[in-house]
Design a protein around this motif. Structure first.
Motif, short mmCIF file in Angstrom:
data_model
loop_
_atom_site.label_atom_id
_atom_site.label_comp_id
_atom_site.label_asym_id
_atom_site.label_seq_id
_atom_site.Cartn_x
_atom_site.Cartn_y
_atom_site.Cartn_z
N CYS A 198 0.83 -1.20 0.00
CA CYS A 198 0.00 0.00 0.00
C CYS A 198 0.87 1.25 0.00
O CYS A 198 1.79 1.36 0.80
CB CYS A 198 -0.91 -0.02 1.22
N TRP B 167 -6.40 -6.48 -2.93
CA TRP B 167 -5.48 -5.68 -3.73
C TRP B 167 -4.88 -6.44 -4.91
O TRP B 167 -4.12 -5.86 -5.69
CB TRP B 167 -4.36 -5.15 -2.83
N ARG C 154 -5.04 2.49 0.00
CA ARG C 154 -5.74 1.24 0.28
C ARG C 154 -7.06 1.09 -0.48
O ARG C 154 -7.61 0.00 -0.55
CB ARG C 154 -6.02 1.14 1.78
#
Length: 475
Positions: A70, A178, A193
């Protein structure tokens, strides 16, 4: 380069405590109405002590779980390494993750020895790597070097091992993912995020993500036996109207649109397959947050609605080399305070990349369990009492109306021969039981102060002791 990243992110692993987005306790709570959920919630409130296991790709290099992917200002990476190269390196660990010593029975035995009674296992963290045999993605433990192992469907075997020992079973599941292109679209950079495209302009892609999420949760609810808790992490994936000042205080960017995955639809499906299922949609206050989960902290005051503190045994959620673990006394003191304030303690333990717990972790859990074996009556199945604390003494209430006094003792100091607390005076002439021995002890009262004298034999045998507990009827 591999070893450079390991060293770099060993430092990053401790930054999780400084994120500024750890979930704190809220007073906003909506009780469930479903009778089966209410009954299961009361059962969960009796357990008091559980284990949360973070285990995934991040165990291979021994770094912070997922968050290294992130791009937020609290994350440190080498500025000479391209971000895309780092992602390829991290996600490429799926070709190395081969936990040939994977031993869920060891984990369950260690948890049982600690006196724990419920489990939360990470079926998928934010990095998108599934620790179960999902059919929605190839990015999973069963598609790699461990795929031919009889225990390759890791979550199934973890749940089975703990279920055999009578644990309530919780499935941790990250709402954000992700790795899937439906959340982090490769067309765009991944600044933080959140979903990295505008949902309003790309409704098809977001609907695909919603379906992807629904399907994975459906698999967990259908194919992995009895599940008691669906523990959903990633509270920024939520309807925009639920974003509060509490959420803004995390310091993370908040897009001007909903990241709504249709929790009513998911909950209906999940409870259709698992009646009475507790759903813990962390920080999204309302009907799908059946209990709350302050992280790495304990509320300042007692709370009457259901909650748990999730706190790590070491400094990180997952495995990192040379981690420093809390002492048994520290954990016992946290457990006492949490329970007296109305909560449960969910202790984080991270197995190694090989799939085992370290000897030091096992020993620490056994030490905690030795105290609970003698004093568990003051912890399990209890509720709060109005006067729940007097200095280092905490109080819990039994369901028959009697009380427990739990006196925290200084670590590494001689166990005292007498202890005193104020308030919650035993009934006149009552037997005050010292739980460590199961026998009555001498006590006296002066005004509102209660003084208890410990058995001489116990003091001689135990040079130190984490906490004395006493059970007794009150006026």
């Amino acid at each position: 380069m591999k070893y450079f990243f390991v060293l770099l992110f060993l430092c990053a692993s401790v930054c999780i405590h400084a994120q500024g987005n750890l979930h704190q306790q809220s007073t906003q709570y909506e009780a469930p109405e479903d009778p089966l959920v209410k009954a299961n919630l009361e059962r969960w409130r009796d357990q008091k002590f559980g284990m949360i296991i973070h285990w995934g790709l991040y165990a291979v290099p021994g770094i912070i779980e997922s968050w290294a992917l992130c791009s937020e200002d609290w994350i440190s990476r080498d500025s000479t390494i391209a971000y895309d190269d780092f992602k390829k390196w991290y996600w490429g660990k799926n070709k190395e993750f081969n936990p040939v010593k994977f031993n869920p029975d060891q984990w369950a035995a260690a948890a049982q020895s600690a006196g724990m009674r419920y489990l939360v296992f990470t079926t998928k963290h934010h990095d998108g790597f599934s620790m179960f045999d999902t059919q929605q993605s190839d990015f999973k433990i069963t598609n790699g070097p461990f795929g031919t192992n009889p225990k390759a469907n890791v979550a199934k075997h973890v749940f089975e091992s703990f279920r055999k020992k009578g644990f309530m079973i919780g499935a941790y599941f990250s709402k954000p993912d992700w790795h899937t292109e439906y959340y982090w679209w490769p067309k765009y950079a991944t600044a933080d995020r959140n979903v990295n495209y505008d949902i309003r302009k790309n409704p098809w892609r977001w609907n695909m993500f919603k379906q992807f999420t629904h399907n994975q949760i459906q698999e967990l609810m259908s194919d992995y036996g009895k599940i008691d808790i669906l523990w959903l992490d990633g509270g920024w994936v939520r309807p925009l109207e639920t974003v509060t000042d509490e959420v803004r205080a995390w310091g993370a960017a908040i897009p001007p649109y909903s990241q709504d995955i249709d929790m009513p639809h998911i909950a209906t499906m999940a409870r259709g397959k698992q009646p009475g299922l507790l759903i813990v949609d962390r920080t999204v206050h309302g009907k799908f947050e059946n209990y709350q989960t302050p992280e790495q902290s304990i509320p300042k005051q007692k709370l009457d609605h259901p909650w748990e503190s999730c706190i790590t045994l070491g400094g990180a959620w997952g495995y990192v080399p040379n981690d420093h673990f809390k002492s048994d006394v520290q954990v016992i003191h946290m457990l006492v305070e949490v329970v007296a304030k109305g909560g449960s303690l969910l202790l984080g333990v991270g197995p190694t990349a090989e799939g085992i717990l370290l000897d030091e972790q096992v020993l620490r859990l056994q030490q905690i369990g030795q105290w609970l074996n003698q004093n568990g009556t003051a912890i399990y199945n209890t509720r709060t009492t109005d006067h729940y604390n007097d200095g280092k003494t905490y109080f819990t209430a039994n369901k028959d109306g009697s009380l427990n006094a739990l006196v925290l003792l200084p670590e590494n100091e001689p166990a005292p021969a007498t202890v005193t607390w104020k308030g919650n005076v035993p009934k006149k002439g009552a037997v005050l039981k010292f739980n460590a021995t199961g026998k009555a002890v001498k006590w006296k009262v002066s005004g509102d102060n209660v003084t208890v004298t410990l058995p001489t034999a116990f003091i001689k045998e135990h040079k130190t002791y984490p906490a004395y507990t006493f059970s007794y009827p009150v006026k």
